[in-house]
Motif scaffolding. Structure first.
Motif, PDB file in Angstrom:
ATOM      1  N   TRP A 177      77.777  17.611 139.683  1.00 53.25           N
ATOM      2  CA  TRP A 177      78.571  17.230 140.836  1.00 53.25           C
ATOM      3  C   TRP A 177      80.048  17.473 140.555  1.00 53.25           C
ATOM      4  O   TRP A 177      80.587  17.015 139.538  1.00 53.25           O
ATOM      5  CB  TRP A 177      78.354  15.752 141.165  1.00 53.25           C
ATOM      6  CG  TRP A 177      77.174  15.548 142.068  1.00 53.25           C
ATOM      7  CD1 TRP A 177      76.894  16.220 143.222  1.00 53.25           C
ATOM      8  CD2 TRP A 177      76.107  14.610 141.882  1.00 53.25           C
ATOM      9  NE1 TRP A 177      75.718  15.760 143.770  1.00 53.25           N
ATOM     10  CE2 TRP A 177      75.219  14.782 142.970  1.00 53.25           C
ATOM     11  CE3 TRP A 177      75.830  13.654 140.922  1.00 53.25           C
ATOM     12  CZ2 TRP A 177      74.067  14.014 143.116  1.00 53.25           C
ATOM     13  CZ3 TRP A 177      74.679  12.886 141.065  1.00 53.25           C
ATOM     14  CH2 TRP A 177      73.813  13.066 142.148  1.00 53.25           C
ATOM     15  N   LEU A 178      80.687  18.191 141.470  1.00 57.34           N
ATOM     16  CA  LEU A 178      82.094  18.550 141.304  1.00 57.34           C
ATOM     17  C   LEU A 178      82.970  17.628 142.141  1.00 57.34           C
ATOM     18  O   LEU A 178      82.813  17.546 143.362  1.00 57.34           O
ATOM     19  CB  LEU A 178      82.311  20.007 141.722  1.00 57.34           C
ATOM     20  CG  LEU A 178      81.443  21.028 140.971  1.00 57.34           C
ATOM     21  CD1 LEU A 178      81.728  22.437 141.481  1.00 57.34           C
ATOM     22  CD2 LEU A 178      81.674  20.947 139.466  1.00 57.34           C
TER      23      LEU A 178
ATOM     24  N   PHE B 154      77.285  22.683 149.101  1.00 54.98           N
ATOM     25  CA  PHE B 154      78.268  21.741 149.624  1.00 54.98           C
ATOM     26  C   PHE B 154      77.621  20.524 150.278  1.00 54.98           C
ATOM     27  O   PHE B 154      78.200  19.441 150.296  1.00 54.98           O
ATOM     28  CB  PHE B 154      79.192  22.448 150.616  1.00 54.98           C
ATOM     29  CG  PHE B 154      79.941  23.599 150.013  1.00 54.98           C
ATOM     30  CD1 PHE B 154      80.961  23.372 149.099  1.00 54.98           C
ATOM     31  CD2 PHE B 154      79.618  24.908 150.324  1.00 54.98           C
ATOM     32  CE1 PHE B 154      81.655  24.424 148.524  1.00 54.98           C
ATOM     33  CE2 PHE B 154      80.302  25.972 149.752  1.00 54.98           C
ATOM     34  CZ  PHE B 154      81.314  25.737 148.852  1.00 54.98           C
ATOM     35  N   ASN B 155      76.426  20.685 150.813  1.00 55.03           N
ATOM     36  CA  ASN B 155      75.752  19.562 151.457  1.00 55.03           C
ATOM     37  C   ASN B 155      75.177  18.569 150.453  1.00 55.03           C
ATOM     38  O   ASN B 155      74.684  17.512 150.840  1.00 55.03           O
ATOM     39  CB  ASN B 155      74.635  20.062 152.371  1.00 55.03           C
ATOM     40  CG  ASN B 155      73.695  21.027 151.674  1.00 55.03           C
ATOM     41  OD1 ASN B 155      74.125  22.065 151.185  1.00 55.03           O
ATOM     42  ND2 ASN B 155      72.410  20.709 151.616  1.00 55.03           N
ATOM     43  N   LYS B 156      75.261  18.885 149.162  1.00 55.95           N
ATOM     44  CA  LYS B 156      74.712  17.994 148.141  1.00 55.95           C
ATOM     45  C   LYS B 156      75.810  17.197 147.423  1.00 55.95           C
ATOM     46  O   LYS B 156      75.626  16.723 146.306  1.00 55.95           O
ATOM     47  CB  LYS B 156      73.866  18.783 147.154  1.00 55.95           C
ATOM     48  CG  LYS B 156      72.623  19.376 147.830  1.00 55.95           C
ATOM     49  CD  LYS B 156      71.755  20.195 146.904  1.00 55.95           C
ATOM     50  CE  LYS B 156      70.558  20.760 147.669  1.00 55.95           C
ATOM     51  NZ  LYS B 156      69.694  21.613 146.830  1.00 55.95           N
TER      52      LYS B 156
ATOM     53  N   GLN C 204      78.834   9.043 141.499  1.00 56.71           N
ATOM     54  CA  GLN C 204      79.648  10.254 141.538  1.00 56.71           C
ATOM     55  C   GLN C 204      79.393  11.092 142.790  1.00 56.71           C
ATOM     56  O   GLN C 204      80.265  11.848 143.234  1.00 56.71           O
ATOM     57  CB  GLN C 204      79.391  11.116 140.302  1.00 56.71           C
ATOM     58  CG  GLN C 204      80.004  10.587 139.022  1.00 56.71           C
ATOM     59  CD  GLN C 204      79.872  11.592 137.886  1.00 56.71           C
ATOM     60  OE1 GLN C 204      79.724  12.793 138.097  1.00 56.71           O
ATOM     61  NE2 GLN C 204      79.931  11.096 136.665  1.00 56.71           N
ATOM     62  N   VAL C 205      78.187  10.964 143.364  1.00 55.82           N
ATOM     63  CA  VAL C 205      77.862  11.760 144.542  1.00 55.82           C
ATOM     64  C   VAL C 205      78.781  11.433 145.711  1.00 55.82           C
ATOM     65  O   VAL C 205      79.022  12.265 146.588  1.00 55.82           O
ATOM     66  CB  VAL C 205      76.387  11.564 144.948  1.00 55.82           C
ATOM     67  CG1 VAL C 205      76.142  10.152 145.479  1.00 55.82           C
ATOM     68  CG2 VAL C 205      75.962  12.601 145.982  1.00 55.82           C
ATOM     69  N   LEU C 206      79.318  10.219 145.719  1.00 56.29           N
ATOM     70  CA  LEU C 206      80.157   9.788 146.834  1.00 56.29           C
ATOM     71  C   LEU C 206      81.466  10.566 146.889  1.00 56.29           C
ATOM     72  O   LEU C 206      82.037  10.750 147.967  1.00 56.29           O
ATOM     73  CB  LEU C 206      80.452   8.289 146.720  1.00 56.29           C
ATOM     74  CG  LEU C 206      79.241   7.366 146.574  1.00 56.29           C
ATOM     75  CD1 LEU C 206      79.700   5.931 146.360  1.00 56.29           C
ATOM     76  CD2 LEU C 206      78.332   7.476 147.784  1.00 56.29           C
ATOM     77  N   ASP C 207      81.958  11.005 145.737  1.00 58.71           N
ATOM     78  CA  ASP C 207      83.241  11.706 145.665  1.00 58.71           C
ATOM     79  C   ASP C 207      83.071  13.170 145.271  1.00 58.71           C
ATOM     80  O   ASP C 207      84.027  13.833 144.898  1.00 58.71           O
ATOM     81  CB  ASP C 207      84.167  11.002 144.670  1.00 58.71           C
ATOM     82  CG  ASP C 207      85.580  11.557 144.703  1.00 58.71           C
ATOM     83  OD1 ASP C 207      86.118  11.712 145.818  1.00 58.71           O
ATOM     84  OD2 ASP C 207      86.131  11.859 143.633  1.00 58.71           O
ATOM     85  N   ALA C 208      81.860  13.688 145.352  1.00 61.73           N
ATOM     86  CA  ALA C 208      81.616  15.095 145.011  1.00 61.73           C
ATOM     87  C   ALA C 208      81.660  15.942 146.270  1.00 61.73           C
ATOM     88  O   ALA C 208      81.059  15.589 147.288  1.00 61.73           O
ATOM     89  CB  ALA C 208      80.258  15.235 144.329  1.00 61.73           C
TER      90      ALA C 208
ATOM     91  N   GLY D  75      82.116  15.242 132.042  1.00 61.40           N
ATOM     92  CA  GLY D  75      81.417  14.007 132.368  1.00 61.40           C
ATOM     93  C   GLY D  75      80.719  14.023 133.710  1.00 61.40           C
ATOM     94  O   GLY D  75      80.238  12.970 134.176  1.00 61.40           O
ATOM     95  N   ALA D  76      80.620  15.197 134.348  1.00 62.59           N
ATOM     96  CA  ALA D  76      79.980  15.271 135.661  1.00 62.59           C
ATOM     97  C   ALA D  76      78.507  14.901 135.567  1.00 62.59           C
ATOM     98  O   ALA D  76      77.784  15.351 134.681  1.00 62.59           O
ATOM     99  CB  ALA D  76      80.128  16.677 136.243  1.00 62.59           C
ATOM    100  N   GLY D  77      78.071  14.065 136.494  1.00 65.32           N
ATOM    101  CA  GLY D  77      76.660  13.731 136.602  1.00 65.32           C
ATOM    102  C   GLY D  77      75.916  14.805 137.360  1.00 65.32           C
ATOM    103  O   GLY D  77      76.499  15.824 137.781  1.00 65.32           O
TER     104      GLY D  77
END
Length: 606
Positions: A435-436, A466-468, A489-493, A540-542
């Motif tokens: 996740w970026l 981008f949809n993920k 982390q998905v919330l801010d990716a 540290g990206a999940g």
């Protein structure tokens, strides 16, 4: 018995803790039993289970056994004929949609499969596995890249036939009357695929349900992993849309899980990973108003030099940040090793003309420069949203986009996207995701991101999904996803970067399916080096549990972040003896890699 799953859940809860429940074992075995070992159920025991489930217990053998004696014989040809369609593969109890992963796992059938048709069948399987100390595995859609729906020497709970779909105009979760307003929803059996949901809810019902992009993926597995679809930038995750679930826990009890009843179990089912805390039998998801139009944008452009490619990547990063980073746009841009970019994006809430206008400045910039050539010209397509998953509509108006299941008995609505055909039986060499964070789209970070993308492509292709990532989605959808078990982390990716590669089917015993280990390992190393470049700008990206590296070391933090500790507590409460095992699933730390041997010092930790 067949009518039992159709009775209201309140009635289930009234007797679930008595007739169907069996005591948990007081003495923990160090190892689960395999065929031929002491303790393996006798033939009479298996016959008893078969009788209890109205004959729906299947004894499985390797799918390509008929090819051993004669690779060109009719039995082998018959087996091979089932590999052309993901629908056909999914209808075979002895197959999985992924045929394996190099140096990781290979698709091998369970010893027995219970082809469940109702909740009572699943209760019988769970109790039998617990009482006989068996390895239990659950398969719905069977798409797991990690092989979590596959385990030789096990008892398989196969939910394929539990595919009922029921629409609700005014659904209220059990025990929640007065706490939440009735709302439109859809209930789906654990074996339903997303094409079944979309046909009922969207094509015929005129509403929207957030699900997965690949039509043959199972509903239950996707929701339990989190669940992204084409339009998650607008509608969030599938898990966040879960209103209620019926689940069989390790004690054989049928439980209702929602915001009021068993809320900890409910939370764990929303992104905590499939198959770790119970067997889901039914899910109810919220439905939404359907927009007027869905659409897509396609084109491919190639740069004439490395320098021109660097410039193109930087331009695309800036263009995405300024024009596409919002709830209207989803899906992918792929950056390839040959200095070529593939754009395959979808949109909602825009007309075809409005979508084309969004891209016009970038297209004008590209056409003014000789160093860029369009290998595929721009296509902007729009259609009534009600027909986005309508196989008959595509057959008449846009043949080739969707491929129907042409088997004589196949439901008319069963079709999949042409681009997903390669998923049928594919064999993985390497698969990594990350996740970026949206901070990379800031003006001060765009150059770093663009350079990381270029360096990545010197080793392997990277796709930006981008949809993920939920950054850019409406605040309400981000808040709903925050109340799931997924890695925060998905919330801010802004995107999930995926770097992966593999070959066609390589099932054990399949003629012509022998792997080339040297080639595969070389490709896996290139995939790893590519991801190393991306991680330099996202340390540290999940990553997404369903689309991740089999060999990931710090998987607990990568999949769930700070939510893992809470998930472990839920696991310990509902499955203290560790009946449900999924490699790299919550509680799997207590077991060997194959889930058969309990590790020393891990008693009663799940």
């Amino acid at each position: 018995m067949a009518a039992l799953p159709l009775v209201p859940g309140a009635l289930w809860s009234g007797f679930a803790g008595t007739a169907w429940a069996a005591p948990m074992s007081k003495k923990l075995a160090r190892s689960r039993v395999r065929p031929g070992q002491p303790g393996w159920p006798s033939a009479a025991s298996w016959d008893g289970l078969k009788k209890n489930v109205a004959g729906r217990l299947l004894k499985l053998t390797p799918f390509f056994t008929g090819c051993e004696a004669d690779a060109s014989g009719p039995a082998c040809k018959e087996a091979l004929s089932h590999l052309t369609s993901a629908f056909d593969i999914g209808d075979q109890a002895a197959l999985t949609q992924t045929s394996g992963w190099l140096d990781a796992w290979a698709s091998r059938p369970s010893a027995y499969a219970l082809a469940a048709k109702n909740t009572a069948d699943i209760v019988a399987a769970v109790n039998f596995a617990r009482e006989h100390n068996l390895r239990l595995v659950v398969k719905g859609g069977g798409h797991s890249y990690q092989g979590t729906s596959d385990a030789p020497d096990s008892l398989l709970v196969w939910t394929r036939q539990m595919n009922q779909v029921t629409l609700h105009a005014d659904f209220v979760a059990q025990g929640c009357a007065g706490l939440a307003a009735p709302q439109p929803a859809v209930s789906l059996g654990a074996g339903a695929m997303w094409i079944d949901a979309y046909d009922a809810v969207i094509t015929r019902g005129g509403r929207y349900v957030q699900g997965g992009g690949c039509t043959t993926v199972g509903v239950a597995g996707l929701v339990q992993s989190g669940g992204f679809g084409n339009f998650s930038k607008m509608y969030g995750t599938a898990a966040a849309g879960l209103l209620e679930a019926e689940v069989v826990t390790a004690d054989g009890v049928v439980r209702i899980a929602n915001a009021r009843r068993n809320p900890d179990l409910f939370w764990a089912l929303k992104g905590g990973g499939g198959g770790s805390v119970g067997v889901v039998t039914r899910l109810t998801l919220r439905t939404r108003e359907l927009p007027e139009t869905f659409g897509a944008v396609f084109f491919t452009v190639k740069a004439s030099s490395d320098a021109a490619y660097r410039t193109l990547i930087a331009k695309l990063v800036a263009f995405y940040a300024g024009a596409l980073f919002n709830q209207h746009w989803g899906e992918q841009i792929g950056f390839n090793t040959d200095n070529r970019v593939d754009v395959a994006m979808v949109f909602q809430g825009l007309s075809q003309q409005q979508a084309a206008e969004v891209w016009a400045p970038l297209l004008a910039w590209l056409r003014r420069r000789e160093e860029y050539v369009f290998e595929k010209e721009l296509q902007v397509l729009a259609l009534p949203a009600r027909h986005f998953w309508d196989a008959d509509f595509f057959k008449k108006h846009a043949p080739g986009f969707m491929v129907a299941d042409e088997r004589p008995a196949a439901p008319a609505h069963h079709a999949q996207w042409k681009g997903d055909l390669g998923e049928a039986g594919w064999f993985i060499h390497g698969y990594k995701s990350a996740w970026l964070p949206a901070s990379l789209l800031g003006m001060d970070r765009q150059a770093d991101l663009a350079e990381a993308i270029f360096r990545c492509t010197r080793h392997w292709r990277v796709g930006f999904h981008f949809n993920k990532g939920l950054a850019g989605a409406p605040a309400a959808e981000i808040d709903a996803a925050r109340d799931t078990a997924m890695n925060p982390q998905v919330l801010d990716a802004f995107a999930l970067a995926i770097i992966a590669g593999g070959d066609g089917p390589q099932y054990p015993g399949m003629p012509g399916g022998a792997a080339d280990p040297a080639r595969g390992r070389d490709r896996a190393r290139s995939i790893g080096r590519a991801m190393d470049e991306m991680m330099k700008v996202a340390p540290g990206a999940g990553c997404y549990v369903s689309e991740s590296d089999y060999f990931l070391a710090d998987w607990q933090a990568a999949f769930w972040g700070g939510n893992h500790a809470r998930l472990a507590r839920v696991k310990a409460r509902y499955d203290p003896d560790g009946l449900f095992f999924v490699r790299h699933g919550v509680g799997s730390e207590a077991w060997s890699e194959d889930g058969f041997s309990r590790l020393p010092g891990t008693a009663r930790r799940g």
